[in-house]
Design a protein around this motif. Sequence first.
Motif, PDB file in Angstrom:
ATOM      1  N   LEU A 185      -8.330  12.093  -2.605  1.00 61.56           N
ATOM      2  CA  LEU A 185      -7.129  11.297  -2.407  1.00 61.56           C
ATOM      3  C   LEU A 185      -7.490  10.112  -1.534  1.00 61.56           C
ATOM      4  O   LEU A 185      -8.006  10.275  -0.431  1.00 61.56           O
ATOM      5  CB  LEU A 185      -6.025  12.126  -1.752  1.00 61.56           C
ATOM      6  CG  LEU A 185      -5.435  13.256  -2.595  1.00 61.56           C
ATOM      7  CD1 LEU A 185      -4.429  14.053  -1.779  1.00 61.56           C
ATOM      8  CD2 LEU A 185      -4.778  12.700  -3.854  1.00 61.56           C
ATOM      9  N   GLN A 186      -7.232   8.922  -2.014  1.00 61.19           N
ATOM     10  CA  GLN A 186      -7.582   7.709  -1.275  1.00 61.19           C
ATOM     11  C   GLN A 186      -6.373   7.189  -0.513  1.00 61.19           C
ATOM     12  O   GLN A 186      -5.293   7.010  -1.072  1.00 61.19           O
ATOM     13  CB  GLN A 186      -8.095   6.631  -2.228  1.00 61.19           C
ATOM     14  CG  GLN A 186      -8.481   5.341  -1.511  1.00 61.19           C
ATOM     15  CD  GLN A 186      -9.237   4.405  -2.418  1.00 61.19           C
ATOM     16  OE1 GLN A 186     -10.423   4.570  -2.652  1.00 61.19           O
ATOM     17  NE2 GLN A 186      -8.544   3.400  -2.949  1.00 61.19           N
ATOM     18  N   TRP A 187      -6.597   6.952   0.781  1.00 56.49           N
ATOM     19  CA  TRP A 187      -5.543   6.425   1.646  1.00 56.49           C
ATOM     20  C   TRP A 187      -5.897   5.013   2.070  1.00 56.49           C
ATOM     21  O   TRP A 187      -7.028   4.734   2.466  1.00 56.49           O
ATOM     22  CB  TRP A 187      -5.395   7.305   2.885  1.00 56.49           C
ATOM     23  CG  TRP A 187      -4.292   6.892   3.808  1.00 56.49           C
ATOM     24  CD1 TRP A 187      -2.999   7.329   3.783  1.00 56.49           C
ATOM     25  CD2 TRP A 187      -4.386   5.953   4.882  1.00 56.49           C
ATOM     26  NE1 TRP A 187      -2.270   6.721   4.777  1.00 56.49           N
ATOM     27  CE2 TRP A 187      -3.102   5.861   5.477  1.00 56.49           C
ATOM     28  CE3 TRP A 187      -5.403   5.178   5.407  1.00 56.49           C
ATOM     29  CZ2 TRP A 187      -2.826   5.043   6.550  1.00 56.49           C
ATOM     30  CZ3 TRP A 187      -5.132   4.344   6.480  1.00 56.49           C
ATOM     31  CH2 TRP A 187      -3.858   4.289   7.046  1.00 56.49           C
ATOM     32  N   ARG A 188      -4.959   4.099   1.961  1.00 58.08           N
ATOM     33  CA  ARG A 188      -5.089   2.743   2.455  1.00 58.08           C
ATOM     34  C   ARG A 188      -3.842   2.392   3.243  1.00 58.08           C
ATOM     35  O   ARG A 188      -2.725   2.809   2.887  1.00 58.08           O
ATOM     36  CB  ARG A 188      -5.264   1.739   1.294  1.00 58.08           C
ATOM     37  CG  ARG A 188      -6.590   1.875   0.549  1.00 58.08           C
ATOM     38  CD  ARG A 188      -7.730   1.312   1.374  1.00 58.08           C
ATOM     39  NE  ARG A 188      -8.978   1.277   0.635  1.00 58.08           N
ATOM     40  CZ  ARG A 188      -9.880   2.255   0.601  1.00 58.08           C
ATOM     41  NH1 ARG A 188      -9.627   3.373   1.268  1.00 58.08           N
ATOM     42  NH2 ARG A 188     -10.983   2.151  -0.080  1.00 58.08           N
ATOM     43  N   ALA A 189      -4.009   1.607   4.296  1.00 53.23           N
ATOM     44  CA  ALA A 189      -2.897   1.308   5.189  1.00 53.23           C
ATOM     45  C   ALA A 189      -1.761   0.602   4.468  1.00 53.23           C
ATOM     46  O   ALA A 189      -0.590   0.793   4.796  1.00 53.23           O
ATOM     47  CB  ALA A 189      -3.384   0.465   6.355  1.00 53.23           C
ATOM     48  N   ASP A 190      -2.076  -0.229   3.490  1.00 56.95           N
ATOM     49  CA  ASP A 190      -1.051  -1.029   2.829  1.00 56.95           C
ATOM     50  C   ASP A 190      -0.758  -0.572   1.408  1.00 56.95           C
ATOM     51  O   ASP A 190      -0.169  -1.306   0.620  1.00 56.95           O
ATOM     52  CB  ASP A 190      -1.468  -2.500   2.818  1.00 56.95           C
ATOM     53  CG  ASP A 190      -2.816  -2.710   2.134  1.00 56.95           C
ATOM     54  OD1 ASP A 190      -3.513  -1.693   1.894  1.00 56.95           O
ATOM     55  OD2 ASP A 190      -3.162  -3.864   1.841  1.00 56.95           O
ATOM     56  N   GLN A 191      -1.208   0.666   1.073  1.00 54.50           N
ATOM     57  CA  GLN A 191      -1.016   1.165  -0.287  1.00 54.50           C
ATOM     58  C   GLN A 191      -0.554   2.616  -0.251  1.00 54.50           C
ATOM     59  O   GLN A 191      -0.744   3.325   0.745  1.00 54.50           O
ATOM     60  CB  GLN A 191      -2.326   1.074  -1.090  1.00 54.50           C
ATOM     61  CG  GLN A 191      -2.881  -0.323  -1.232  1.00 54.50           C
ATOM     62  CD  GLN A 191      -4.221  -0.322  -1.949  1.00 54.50           C
ATOM     63  OE1 GLN A 191      -4.627   0.673  -2.538  1.00 54.50           O
ATOM     64  NE2 GLN A 191      -4.916  -1.455  -1.902  1.00 54.50           N
ATOM     65  N   ALA A 192       0.029   3.050  -1.356  1.00 52.00           N
ATOM     66  CA  ALA A 192       0.387   4.451  -1.489  1.00 52.00           C
ATOM     67  C   ALA A 192      -0.863   5.289  -1.719  1.00 52.00           C
ATOM     68  O   ALA A 192      -1.859   4.810  -2.281  1.00 52.00           O
ATOM     69  CB  ALA A 192       1.358   4.628  -2.648  1.00 52.00           C
ATOM     70  N   VAL A 193      -0.809   6.517  -1.281  1.00 50.45           N
ATOM     71  CA  VAL A 193      -1.929   7.441  -1.529  1.00 50.45           C
ATOM     72  C   VAL A 193      -2.088   7.634  -3.031  1.00 50.45           C
ATOM     73  O   VAL A 193      -1.099   7.807  -3.762  1.00 50.45           O
ATOM     74  CB  VAL A 193      -1.670   8.798  -0.844  1.00 50.45           C
ATOM     75  CG1 VAL A 193      -2.757   9.792  -1.202  1.00 50.45           C
ATOM     76  CG2 VAL A 193      -1.590   8.618   0.664  1.00 50.45           C
ATOM     77  N   ARG A 194      -3.343   7.566  -3.495  1.00 48.97           N
ATOM     78  CA  ARG A 194      -3.568   7.732  -4.934  1.00 48.97           C
ATOM     79  C   ARG A 194      -4.810   8.576  -5.191  1.00 48.97           C
ATOM     80  O   ARG A 194      -5.759   8.563  -4.395  1.00 48.97           O
ATOM     81  CB  ARG A 194      -3.723   6.380  -5.615  1.00 48.97           C
ATOM     82  CG  ARG A 194      -4.933   5.579  -5.203  1.00 48.97           C
ATOM     83  CD  ARG A 194      -4.920   4.201  -5.844  1.00 48.97           C
ATOM     84  NE  ARG A 194      -6.097   3.414  -5.508  1.00 48.97           N
ATOM     85  CZ  ARG A 194      -7.225   3.400  -6.235  1.00 48.97           C
ATOM     86  NH1 ARG A 194      -7.301   4.135  -7.333  1.00 48.97           N
ATOM     87  NH2 ARG A 194      -8.246   2.659  -5.879  1.00 48.97           N
ATOM     88  N   PRO A 195      -4.805   9.325  -6.280  1.00 46.61           N
ATOM     89  CA  PRO A 195      -5.982  10.142  -6.612  1.00 46.61           C
ATOM     90  C   PRO A 195      -7.114   9.265  -7.156  1.00 46.61           C
ATOM     91  O   PRO A 195      -6.862   8.288  -7.873  1.00 46.61           O
ATOM     92  CB  PRO A 195      -5.458  11.100  -7.684  1.00 46.61           C
ATOM     93  CG  PRO A 195      -4.317  10.378  -8.314  1.00 46.61           C
ATOM     94  CD  PRO A 195      -3.703   9.530  -7.223  1.00 46.61           C
TER      95      PRO A 195
END
Length: 272
Positions: free
Chosen positions: A12-22
Amino acid sequence: MSRFVADPRPALQWRADQAVRPIERITPQEIAVGLSFDGRPHTVLMATPEDLEDLARGFVVTEAIAAAQDIVAITVTTEELGVLADVRFPPGAGPRKARPRNLEGRSSCGLCGVERLADAVRPLPRLADGGGALAHAVIPRALARLEDEQALGRLTRATHAAAFFSLDGELVLLREDVGRHNALDKLAGGLLRDGLDPAGGFVVVTSRCSFEMVEKTVRLGCPILVAVSAPTALAIERAEAANLTLVALARADGHAVFAGGERLIETQPEPA
């Protein structure tokens, strides 16, 4: 897909300005590689399962265990729990000065399992003065070529590379591994196997420059080491004592010379 990488792994990729996405991520293989001398176990390295004969040959030379010409044969066999590389020496000769170890050598460390302080920092040979000169402008060209040729690193972003270049910037040989020491040992073994002269060029490593990387380069007989990351204080001291030219913090727009600057010149000589 290369056999030296595993099947893509989910995350699961987390970015400060984005929704979590697989996402899926390709990762490099890392296996246990046992090194033995004449059938006697010496150490276990965690390494990428490629160029393992070069790894064994380079380890023997850069760890000052024996000279390359003392190696009779290297046998690599697949075992249930990993791979075994057995180095054979002439009858009655055997390896010398092997540092005793009681732990496996992990991919991140070149001294795992060494038992005594005297075995950690040992005397180094001193490289000869003189030799070929390296132009400053050749170094960024070599870095660019190295970036282009790192197939495994480009695929996984999880491996180190070590490469040997001629003094005019031509790539001669490149090796990759999850361990920075392993990559350099594989490079050393490949150069020695092919009968190439390490004194006729320079080594580039993509890792930080610890003192073990300096020592391995010196024992290989190469007078110039270029590292992408920073050196430690001990690495600089060892380079100065061994007459090694040490360049670090190497980037496209420049680099820093920490030792042996007399081998570096402003412009590349014109061909004769």
